[in-house]
Write an enzyme that holds these catalytic residues in place. Structure first.
Site, PDB file in Angstrom:
ATOM      1  N   GLU A 158       0.815  -1.222   0.000  1.00 54.76           N
ATOM      2  CA  GLU A 158       0.000   0.000   0.000  1.00 54.76           C
ATOM      3  C   GLU A 158       0.850   1.274   0.000  1.00 54.76           C
ATOM      4  O   GLU A 158       0.823   2.057   0.962  1.00 54.76           O
ATOM      5  CB  GLU A 158      -0.967  -0.012   1.184  1.00 54.76           C
ATOM      6  CG  GLU A 158      -1.996  -1.120   1.084  1.00 54.76           C
ATOM      7  CD  GLU A 158      -3.108  -1.032   2.126  1.00 54.76           C
ATOM      8  OE1 GLU A 158      -2.896  -0.392   3.178  1.00 54.76           O
ATOM      9  OE2 GLU A 158      -4.179  -1.603   1.888  1.00 54.76           O
ATOM     10  N   GLU A 316      -6.480  -8.028  -0.845  1.00 52.89           N
ATOM     11  CA  GLU A 316      -6.881  -8.152   0.559  1.00 52.89           C
ATOM     12  C   GLU A 316      -8.366  -7.903   0.674  1.00 52.89           C
ATOM     13  O   GLU A 316      -8.931  -7.066  -0.039  1.00 52.89           O
ATOM     14  CB  GLU A 316      -6.179  -7.102   1.434  1.00 52.89           C
ATOM     15  CG  GLU A 316      -4.706  -7.276   1.614  1.00 52.89           C
ATOM     16  CD  GLU A 316      -4.129  -6.170   2.503  1.00 52.89           C
ATOM     17  OE1 GLU A 316      -4.884  -5.563   3.295  1.00 52.89           O
ATOM     18  OE2 GLU A 316      -2.933  -5.896   2.369  1.00 52.89           O
TER      19      GLU A 316
HETATM   20  C1  GLA Z   1      -4.279  -2.832   4.930  1.00 56.46           C
HETATM   21  C2  GLA Z   1      -2.889  -3.424   5.010  1.00 56.46           C
HETATM   22  C3  GLA Z   1      -2.815  -4.700   5.792  1.00 56.46           C
HETATM   23  C4  GLA Z   1      -3.688  -4.626   7.024  1.00 56.46           C
HETATM   24  C5  GLA Z   1      -5.100  -4.321   6.588  1.00 56.46           C
HETATM   25  C6  GLA Z   1      -6.108  -4.322   7.722  1.00 56.46           C
HETATM   26  O1  GLA Z   1      -4.962  -3.140   3.811  1.00 56.46           O
HETATM   27  O2  GLA Z   1      -2.304  -3.628   3.746  1.00 56.46           O
HETATM   28  O3  GLA Z   1      -1.476  -4.926   6.162  1.00 56.46           O
HETATM   29  O4  GLA Z   1      -3.221  -3.634   7.872  1.00 56.46           O
HETATM   30  O5  GLA Z   1      -5.120  -3.058   6.005  1.00 56.46           O
HETATM   31  O6  GLA Z   1      -7.406  -4.172   7.244  1.00 56.46           O
END
Ligand code: GLA
Ligand code: ZN
Length: 689
Positions: A158, A316
């Site tokens: 991210e 995710e």
């Molecule tokens: C983000 C991060 C993950 C985690 C999630 C929790 O998407 O990439 O590492 O922290 O949030 O929802």
């Protein structure tokens, strides 16, 4: 014609199902790894993202590398038919690095360097950080890029944020020099004579912050462009050693929901696959989740569009709940399957989670995971995940199929930055994003697929181009829209369009600037209404769209003059009653609509539905859809896969159209009437036309 893309990895040409996996948190519990492998197979998981924040576990001291645990993990994966997306660990640094080389830490806009801690807290320019990342990535690539279990790279995590250190400031000045050549050209583009802000030397320029300059809109815009370019450059730097070790391994980095600070279009050439992290807040609106569903549909469409319809990855999602939303609600029965298949319906070839196993401590210990603290498979969430995994195994023929929309909506990062910085008629809420959403929603309701594009994209593949609040019209874009319409395309624009060029300088040719001819109007002024005010728009009798009645206008009312366009509606109130509120201009073989005021959703729904009908834009199903139900479709040109999804707590029924449909999961004839349980999705297969 086959429209199929190859699978993400030839090693596993199936839907991918898996999670972020952090065995580096469990190195003192060797039994956990073996148990995890048993559970992964039970959950029908075939891919894990590993090593995302594992720098300390890989390089506990500068130059000392401990790959043994990762060797063993990948060996066990290979032996058990589980694949890995191997991450580069740059999203968080080890303490030894921050301690020895403070320059790797970010400097905040207030000029103060952050302390060690958190994650995503590094400078993208720091030569030391880049060097350390290069060493790490080179070692990972040399060791693992030909490993049988590894199917791709997950770059960092991210990307986001900015740094105001002296390296970054210097890089910004270099970026500006490269762009403008002379300080005079920069002063002209930034209109710096305003408030006596003229620069006489490059060294005087600083990043925009609240302590210093923020009033020069062109400068703010260039800083945002620079932050994107510098992040892309950092990402490219991460990728170089990976590609040189094995150019075949596909590469992605995980993006975020509607993430304003980075223009994701600038990453697309660098990446082989687009992936993103989706955390819808389901069940926040009683029995009806359609609003949330349409917004996530919009975002899935953004990520599919970034690579021209190539399947993306849902990198995710949570198998149950998050722990960072104001209210982290559990998914109601059915919602896990529905929410996951929604991503697939819009073009994802994966369903992945954060996270496989709940960590025992620290800030994410209560975030949903496939395996809960109790450690076994006898949980509701685990059963939901395993059921989805078994379903995904039946969708192999959908892998690689695409979506071919006839409609595109322009949702442009640079325009968004500029319009929100514009300081104009409605600083209390310009609602750019909401406007884009409200122009997408009618298509979602009708089951009309949409691409979400940038204004640099090709317009020719589409029949209908919708550009809500295209405040900034960059060089060449107005001309390209004009040609699109002349050649038979239909264009829909709204109030607050064609105000500035790519430097955020207002057009001097009358608004909407380069779109004035295409739209056949001149916008002389724009009125801004208080939240408690409204106007009416009155549809003109006998209009070609067959609209009738009245709608409510709020917030923004543009006062326009007809210059060839025809009025389809006029204002009903105030001193501008009777002046045009909705127009259409015929240009060449096409038409261009101008919506002069921000109207209630009934107006946007009716207008866009009539245009869809009149222009013969294809709906996925030629039949009525109940509220909260949408139809999305993937295709390979031979077969269509129709995803009928019910985002409500009620049972719904849909009558299919005249074509023949099979239920993809059972292989049976689907019949004419489809029952949709609460929060459910049915996948139907038919021959493409
Ligand atoms: C983000 C991060 C993950 C985690 C999630 C929790 O998407 O990439 O590492 O922290 O949030 O929802
Ligand atoms: Zn920096």
């Amino acid at each position: 014609m086959s429209l199929k893309f190859p699978p993400i990895s030839g090693k596993i040409p199936q839907m991918l199902h898996g999670a972020d996996y952090n065995p580096d948190q469990w190195l003192k519990y060797p039994e956990v790894l073996e148990e995890d492998i048993r559970l992964m197979k039970l959950a029908h998981c075939n891919v894990m993202s590993v090593g995302i924040f594992a720098w300390m576990a890989i390089e506990p001291e500068e130059g000392v590398f401990t790959f043994e645990w990762l060797d063993k993990l990948l060996e066990r994966f290979a032996a058990n038919g589980i694949y890995a997306l191997l991450a580069t660990p740059s999203g968080a640094r080890p303490i030894w690095m921050s301690q020895k080389y403070p320059e790797v830490l970010r400097v905040a806009p207030n000029g103060i360097r952050n302390l060690h801690g958190a994650r995503h807290n590094h400078c993208f320019t720091s030569p030391v950080y880049r060097d350390k990342v290069n060493i790490m990535n080179t070692k990972l690539a040399e060791r693992y890029s030909n490993h049988p279990a590894v199917i791709g790279w997950h770059i960092s995590n991210e990307f986001g944020g900015e740094c105001h250190c002296s390296y970054c400031e210097e890089a910004f000045r270099g970026w500006l020099k490269n762009k403008y050549g002379t300080i005079e050209a920069l002063n002209d583009a930034w209109w710096t004579a305003f408030w006596s802000h003229t620069y006489t030397d490059w060294s005087q320029i600083e990043s925009p912050t609240d302590r210093g300059e923020k009033a020069v809109h062109g400068q703010n815009l260039d800083w945002r462009r620079f932050v994107t370019d510098q992040t892309v450059d950092f990402c490219r730097h991460e990728i170089e050693p990976l590609r040189s070790a094995n150019s075949e391994l596909p590469i992605t980095t995980n993006f975020m929901l509607d993430f304003e600070p980075l223009n994701y279009w600038k990453f697309t050439d660098l990446l082989d696959m687009i992936s993103w992290d989706a955390y819808p807040m389901w069940h926040d609106n009683g029995a009806d989740d359609s609003d949330q569903a349409a917004w996530f549909g919009f975002n899935h469409d953004v990520f599919r569009s970034l690579k021209g319809g190539k399947p993306f990855m849902l990198m995710e999602s949570t198998p149950s709940m998050t722990n960072w939303q104001p209210i982290s609600k559990m998914k109601r029965p059915g919602m896990h399957m529905l929410s996951s298949l929604q991503a697939v319906a819009h073009g994802s070839d994966t369903v992945q989670y954060f996270q496989w196993r709940k960590s025992r401590g620290s800030s994410e210990k209560l975030h949903g995971a496939v395996v809960d603290h109790v450690g076994h498979e006898h949980t509701r969430v685990f059963r939901d995940v395993a059921e989805l995994g078994a379903t995904l195994e039946k969708l192999t023929e959908v892998v690689g199929t695409t979506v071919k929309p006839e409609v595109a909506l322009i949702y442009d990062w640079e325009n968004r930055w500029a319009v929100k910085d514009s300081q104009g008629p409605r600083n209390s809420g310009l609602h750019y994003e909401e406007t884009a959403k409200s122009h997408y929603r009618p298509f979602w309701d009708l089951g009309v697929p949409v691409d979400i594009i940038d204004s640099e994209c090709e317009f020719n593949p589409y029949k209908l181009l919708v550009a809500p609040m295209l405040y900034m019209v960059r060089a060449g874009v107005g001309e390209r829209i004009e040609r699109f319409v002349e050649n038979g395309g239909v264009f829909v624009a709204t109030y607050w369009t064609g105000i500035v060029d790519e430097n955020d300088l207002c057009f001097l040719s009358g608004f909407p600037g380069p779109l004035r001819k295409t739209l056949g109007i001149w916008s002389e002024e724009i009125d801004s209404l208080h939240d408690h005010d409204s106007n009416r728009i009155v549809i003109q009798d006998g209009n070609a769209l067959g609209l009738s009645g009245e709608y409510t206008a709020r917030e923004l009312c543009d006062l326009i003059h007809l210059e060839g366009a025809e009025a389809l509606a006029v204002y009903g109130e105030d001193f501008y009653a009777g002046r045009p509120a909705l127009t259409v201009n015929q240009l060449g073989a096409g038409k261009a609509y101008y919506i002069a005021s921000r109207n209630d959703s009934a107006f946007t729904n009716d207008l866009l539905a009539r245009i869809v009908e009149q222009e013969g834009i294809k709906r996925v199903l030629n039949s009525e859809l109940p509220k909260s139900v949408t139809a999305q479709m993937r295709t390979d040109g031979t077969n269509d896969y129709v995803f009928l999804s019910n985002f409500s707590a009620n049972k719904e029924a849909v009558q299919l159209d005249e074509r023949n449909y099979l239920d993809l999961l059972t292989g049976d004839d689907a019949g004419q009437s489809i029952e949709l349980a609460p929060y459910s999705c049915r996948i139907l297969k038919r021959e493409s036309k």
